[in-house]
Design a protein around this motif. Structure first.
Motif, PDB file in Angstrom:
ATOM      1  N   PHE A 235       2.987   1.286 -34.520  1.00  0.00           N
ATOM      2  CA  PHE A 235       1.637   0.990 -33.994  1.00  0.00           C
ATOM      3  C   PHE A 235       1.425  -0.281 -33.766  1.00  0.00           C
ATOM      4  CE2 PHE A 235       1.716   5.034 -36.485  1.00  0.00           C
ATOM      5  CZ  PHE A 235       0.880   6.050 -35.748  1.00  0.00           C
ATOM      6  N   GLN A 236       1.136  -0.691 -32.464  1.00  0.00           N
ATOM      7  CA  GLN A 236       0.950  -1.940 -31.914  1.00  0.00           C
ATOM      8  C   GLN A 236      -0.533  -2.700 -32.396  1.00  0.00           C
ATOM      9  OE1 GLN A 236       2.711  -1.845 -28.224  1.00  0.00           O
ATOM     10  NE2 GLN A 236       4.884  -1.579 -28.883  1.00  0.00           N
ATOM     11  N   SER A 237      -1.624  -1.427 -32.536  1.00  0.00           N
ATOM     12  CA  SER A 237      -2.788  -1.855 -32.790  1.00  0.00           C
ATOM     13  C   SER A 237      -3.321  -1.323 -34.314  1.00  0.00           C
ATOM     14  CB  SER A 237      -3.568  -1.445 -31.825  1.00  0.00           C
ATOM     15  OG  SER A 237      -3.204  -1.688 -30.482  1.00  0.00           O
ATOM     16  N   SER A 307      -3.774   6.248 -30.704  1.00  0.00           N
ATOM     17  CA  SER A 307      -2.947   5.105 -30.328  1.00  0.00           C
ATOM     18  C   SER A 307      -3.128   4.941 -28.710  1.00  0.00           C
ATOM     19  CB  SER A 307      -1.346   5.313 -30.648  1.00  0.00           C
ATOM     20  OG  SER A 307      -0.527   4.499 -30.125  1.00  0.00           O
ATOM     21  N   LEU A 308      -2.954   6.123 -28.056  1.00  0.00           N
ATOM     22  CA  LEU A 308      -3.216   6.039 -26.315  1.00  0.00           C
ATOM     23  C   LEU A 308      -4.671   5.424 -26.139  1.00  0.00           C
ATOM     24  CD1 LEU A 308      -1.678   9.574 -25.553  1.00  0.00           C
ATOM     25  CD2 LEU A 308      -0.903   7.189 -25.483  1.00  0.00           C
ATOM     26  N   ALA A 309      -5.707   5.666 -27.041  1.00  0.00           N
ATOM     27  CA  ALA A 309      -6.986   5.237 -26.755  1.00  0.00           C
ATOM     28  C   ALA A 309      -7.083   3.747 -26.768  1.00  0.00           C
ATOM     29  CB  ALA A 309      -8.073   5.623 -27.779  1.00  0.00           C
ATOM     30  N   THR A 310      -5.903   2.963 -27.245  1.00  0.00           N
ATOM     31  CA  THR A 310      -5.834   1.619 -27.251  1.00  0.00           C
ATOM     32  C   THR A 310      -5.510   1.098 -26.012  1.00  0.00           C
ATOM     33  OG1 THR A 310      -3.685   1.129 -28.215  1.00  0.00           O
ATOM     34  CG2 THR A 310      -5.518   1.643 -29.794  1.00  0.00           C
ATOM     35  N   GLY A 311      -4.688   2.109 -25.262  1.00  0.00           N
ATOM     36  CA  GLY A 311      -4.210   1.555 -23.910  1.00  0.00           C
ATOM     37  C   GLY A 311      -2.813   1.583 -23.510  1.00  0.00           C
ATOM     38  N   ARG A 312      -1.923   2.079 -24.624  1.00  0.00           N
ATOM     39  CA  ARG A 312      -0.763   2.381 -24.456  1.00  0.00           C
ATOM     40  C   ARG A 312      -0.386   3.142 -23.055  1.00  0.00           C
ATOM     41  NH1 ARG A 312       3.187   1.700 -29.701  1.00  0.00           N
ATOM     42  NH2 ARG A 312       4.557   2.184 -28.048  1.00  0.00           N
ATOM     43  N   LYS A 313       0.607   2.755 -22.195  1.00  0.00           N
ATOM     44  CA  LYS A 313       1.053   3.582 -21.150  1.00  0.00           C
ATOM     45  C   LYS A 313       2.295   3.770 -21.189  1.00  0.00           C
ATOM     46  CE  LYS A 313      -3.194   3.445 -19.366  1.00  0.00           C
ATOM     47  NZ  LYS A 313      -3.950   4.654 -19.368  1.00  0.00           N
ATOM     48  N   ASP A 314       3.225   3.933 -22.229  1.00  0.00           N
ATOM     49  CA  ASP A 314       4.758   4.008 -22.227  1.00  0.00           C
ATOM     50  C   ASP A 314       5.013   5.441 -22.445  1.00  0.00           C
ATOM     51  OD1 ASP A 314       3.809   3.563 -24.642  1.00  0.00           O
ATOM     52  OD2 ASP A 314       5.417   2.361 -25.293  1.00  0.00           O
ATOM     53  N   GLN A 448       9.725   6.687 -42.571  1.00  0.00           N
ATOM     54  CA  GLN A 448       8.492   7.181 -43.052  1.00  0.00           C
ATOM     55  C   GLN A 448       7.281   6.672 -42.357  1.00  0.00           C
ATOM     56  OE1 GLN A 448       7.878   5.346 -47.017  1.00  0.00           O
ATOM     57  NE2 GLN A 448       9.662   3.835 -46.625  1.00  0.00           N
ATOM     58  N   ARG A 449       5.933   7.120 -42.926  1.00  0.00           N
ATOM     59  CA  ARG A 449       4.906   6.688 -42.238  1.00  0.00           C
ATOM     60  C   ARG A 449       3.854   6.455 -43.369  1.00  0.00           C
ATOM     61  NH1 ARG A 449       3.764  10.443 -38.282  1.00  0.00           N
ATOM     62  NH2 ARG A 449       4.613   9.341 -36.612  1.00  0.00           N
ATOM     63  N   TYR A 450       3.363   5.211 -43.215  1.00  0.00           N
ATOM     64  CA  TYR A 450       2.777   4.719 -44.627  1.00  0.00           C
ATOM     65  C   TYR A 450       1.467   4.169 -44.512  1.00  0.00           C
ATOM     66  CZ  TYR A 450       4.530  -0.014 -43.978  1.00  0.00           C
ATOM     67  OH  TYR A 450       4.826  -1.150 -43.614  1.00  0.00           O
ATOM     68  N   ILE A 451       0.744   3.707 -45.489  1.00  0.00           N
ATOM     69  CA  ILE A 451      -0.505   3.002 -45.242  1.00  0.00           C
ATOM     70  C   ILE A 451      -0.360   1.464 -45.798  1.00  0.00           C
ATOM     71  CG2 ILE A 451      -3.000   2.867 -46.122  1.00  0.00           C
ATOM     72  CD1 ILE A 451      -2.856   5.678 -46.485  1.00  0.00           C
ATOM     73  N   LYS A 452      -0.483   0.568 -45.004  1.00  0.00           N
ATOM     74  CA  LYS A 452      -0.246  -0.728 -45.421  1.00  0.00           C
ATOM     75  C   LYS A 452      -1.337  -1.435 -46.254  1.00  0.00           C
ATOM     76  CE  LYS A 452      -0.404  -2.425 -41.028  1.00  0.00           C
ATOM     77  NZ  LYS A 452      -0.552  -3.143 -39.811  1.00  0.00           N
ATOM     78  N   VAL A 457      -2.345   2.420 -40.743  1.00  0.00           N
ATOM     79  CA  VAL A 457      -1.117   3.005 -40.675  1.00  0.00           C
ATOM     80  C   VAL A 457       0.100   2.221 -39.881  1.00  0.00           C
ATOM     81  CG1 VAL A 457      -1.566   4.413 -38.677  1.00  0.00           C
ATOM     82  CG2 VAL A 457      -0.150   5.124 -40.324  1.00  0.00           C
ATOM     83  N   GLN A 458       1.230   2.458 -40.639  1.00  0.00           N
ATOM     84  CA  GLN A 458       2.537   1.746 -39.660  1.00  0.00           C
ATOM     85  C   GLN A 458       3.520   2.796 -40.238  1.00  0.00           C
ATOM     86  OE1 GLN A 458       3.721   0.720 -37.235  1.00  0.00           O
ATOM     87  NE2 GLN A 458       2.660  -1.130 -37.595  1.00  0.00           N
ATOM     88  N   ASN A 459       4.507   2.596 -39.415  1.00  0.00           N
ATOM     89  CA  ASN A 459       6.119   3.479 -39.386  1.00  0.00           C
ATOM     90  C   ASN A 459       6.866   2.619 -40.110  1.00  0.00           C
ATOM     91  OD1 ASN A 459       4.841   5.607 -38.181  1.00  0.00           O
ATOM     92  ND2 ASN A 459       5.656   5.096 -36.064  1.00  0.00           N
ATOM     93  N   GLU A 460       8.061   2.991 -40.571  1.00  0.00           N
ATOM     94  CA  GLU A 460       9.404   2.136 -41.245  1.00  0.00           C
ATOM     95  C   GLU A 460      10.216   2.686 -41.113  1.00  0.00           C
ATOM     96  OE1 GLU A 460      11.851   1.080 -43.920  1.00  0.00           O
ATOM     97  OE2 GLU A 460      10.801   2.813 -44.372  1.00  0.00           O
ATOM     98  N   GLY A 461      11.394   2.031 -40.791  1.00  0.00           N
ATOM     99  CA  GLY A 461      12.998   2.518 -40.888  1.00  0.00           C
ATOM    100  C   GLY A 461      13.409   2.517 -39.430  1.00  0.00           C
TER     101      GLY A 461
END
Length: 552
Positions: A235-237, A307-314, A448-452, A457-461
């Motif tokens: 998650f870049q945002s 995530s897409l609402a932040t403008g990701r286009k990939d 895993q996906r966890y709460i920082k 939220v963020q992914n790990e691994g």
């Protein structure tokens, strides 16, 4: 009186022949061969070809109906790495792919000249080496079936190992294996060529599931890797993990762990995420709309909408093109086809539980595609493009056009005679007794996906580390410890750390190791020695004569 006499004769005949019927059934239930291979993967079939070419009897006991594992199960965008180190029968497979697509009849939906010839870091079709690295699933399966037919390999399909008491050992050797149907197979040598390592485990061989702490093998990239963001699958945002954004009292969204991710570099039981490599097409004549699963729940994909609402286009970056206007579609992005955190118990689960996990992954991924194609929260440009895509009608035709093999990126890993680690892959330490080479980067998907700590939220691994060229794979990584078993080789669930397996786990490498394992088994039979006592100098010479690349 005549009728009574006739009945008497019939009954007497049945009584006399009944023992013979029982004996013939008993004989039919037991099969023997020099080499018994358990599994239906690409490694299994290539190992069987090697055995037959070398004059040994071989029997493939396959839980799968379809042969080839991931190679025929949707992974047609081959993870080649340095293709020059792919030799032997593995290269023969890709040569056969080339020969298929060299025919005009192979291009049913797409003119050959319209195909871009793009592969993963290489040309898809290499005229110089007469190999092709990108292909349709059905083409791969046909090639494996051709191998079986040409070499007259006996394959017993839909035969599942009795994991509780179906492996008999005596004096450190596997004597026989028995499947749930009651069939027993005896042999001189056994290969476990499954993604799960079920035969290995049932034989009492040491293994590991999950990520080792980095201290275990003195590695940098093993264990928990919080804060390491190597690819685009994070998650870049700042995205809220809560049902009502910013409100913890509203509850946590699905597929997010509320537990601590663990201390960096510590070990855990987590494994990289699984998915299906889906074969899609935007060619209308061959396209089926994405099916909507019965238990569809849009809340499962809320994180994607945010995530897409932040403008990701990939979103479409991993719709990798294969011939005939089709794709090998892999995961891409922070919430994608990778079903993060939902596979931890798969490696050691019962068959019934594994079926549940596979079905859950299928429903999740089908729902994911449906969500993107239909949910009003998806940006219009992405949704309009997604609606052009669907499943290919002419692939996986007996399974609702859905892949028959889930991508088991890792499960059990043997702890054998030699453990491959990142140190060998990065050439920090020499690798003894090469039986093949790998070259793909050390690639682990999110675990895993966890709460920082900041509440987002963020992914790990997700790790991607370049091995800086090809590396050797040790013969010892195919072998159990001698005190555990002396007639078993394991060419898929090899002895390696989590992060090293992230590179070794590529399909061309599995085929390489399958051939090498079979060649070693043959030498062990011919010399009446344990697999651990095979003369490596003879094995090396044998493999090189067969076109295997052992060093560069």
């Amino acid at each position: 009186m005549k009728n009574i006499t006739s009945i008497y004769i019939i009954v007497l005949t049945l009584l006399l022949t009944f023992p013979h019927i029982l004996n013939s059934q008993k004989k039919a239930a037991t099969s023997s061969a020099d080499i018994i291979i358990y599994g239906g993967t690409s490694a299994a079939i290539i190992a069987a070809v090697e055995a037959k070419k070398s004059g040994k009897s071989v029997l493939v006991v396959s839980p799968d109906i379809h042969l080839g594992g991931l190679t025929s199960g949707g992974l047609g965008w081959t993870d080649t790495g340095d293709k020059s180190v792919i030799g032997g029968l593995s290269r023969e497979f890709y040569h056969r792919v080339f020969m298929h697509y060299n025919s005009i009849e192979a291009w049913k939906w797409q003119p050959k000249e319209a195909y871009g010839n793009k592969g993963q870091g290489t040309r898809a079709m290499d005229g110089e080496s007469r190999t092709m690295w990108i292909f349709e699933p059905s083409v791969a399966e046909r090639i494996f079936e051709d191998f079986v037919e040409e070499y007259k390999i006996q394959v017993d399909r839909d035969e599942w190992l009795n994991r509780e008491n179906g492996v008999i050992l005596k004096d450190g050797k596997i004597v026989s294996i028995t499947t749930l149907s009651g069939k027993t197979y005896t042999g001189k040598m056994f290969l476990d060529a499954t993604y799960e390592g079920d035969l290995m485990a049932a034989a009492g061989i040491s293994y590991h599931v999950g990520r080792e702490a980095s201290s275990v093998y003195d590695e940098e990239w093993n264990g928990v890797q919080t804060g390491v963001l190597h690819h685009k699958h994070w998650f870049q945002s700042d995205i809220s993990p809560y049902v009502i954004p910013g409100d913890p009292s509203s509850g946590v969204l699905p597929r997010i762990s509320t537990e601590s991710p663990g201390e960096k570099h510590s070990g855990d039981n987590k494994i990289q995420a699984y998915c299906f490599r889906t074969c899609m097409t935007n060619h209308e004549e061959n396209r089926l709309p994405f099916p909507k699963p019965d238990n569809y729940d849009p809340l499962q994909y809320e994180l994607l909408a945010r995530s897409l609402a932040t403008g990701r286009k990939d979103f479409f970056e991993k719709f990798d093109g294969i011939p005939n206007y089709k794709t090998d579609t892999n995961n891409h992005g922070p919430l994608s086809s990778d079903n993060i955190g939902m596979n931890y118990d798969y490696p050691e689960a019962s068959y019934e539980r594994r079926k549940e996990i596979i079905k859950e992954h299928e429903d999740y991924q089908k729902g994911f595609y449906w969500f993107v194609a239909n949910d009003p929260r998806i940006p219009k440009d992405i949704q309009t493009e997604m609606q052009k895509w669907g499943l290919a009608k002419d692939e996986f035709t007996d399974n609702g056009n859905w892949p028959h093999q889930i991508y088991v990126r890792e499960a059990r890993r043997m702890i054998g005679q030699h453990v491959m680690t990142e140190n060998e892959l990065l050439k920090k330490r020499p690798t003894p007794n090469s039986v093949g080479m790998g070259s793909y980067k050390m690639d682990s998907h999110n675990a895993q996906r966890y709460i920082k700590a900041d509440g987002f939220v963020q992914n790990e691994g997700d790790i991607g580390v370049d091995t800086k060229g090809s590396y050797a794979i040790s013969y010892g990584s195919l072998l159990p410890k001698k005190e555990e078993c002396t007639n078993l080789l394991v060419p898929v669930c090899v002895s390696s750390s989590h992060i090293a397996f992230g590179s070794i786990r590529m399909e061309p490498v599995f085929m390489i190791l399958g051939q090498s394992a079979a060649a070693a088994a043959i030498l062990a039979i011919d010399n009446n020695v344990a697999v651990q006592d095979v003369d490596y100098s003879i094995l090396k010479n044998t493999l090189e004569k067969k076109g295997q690349i052992l060093k560069k």
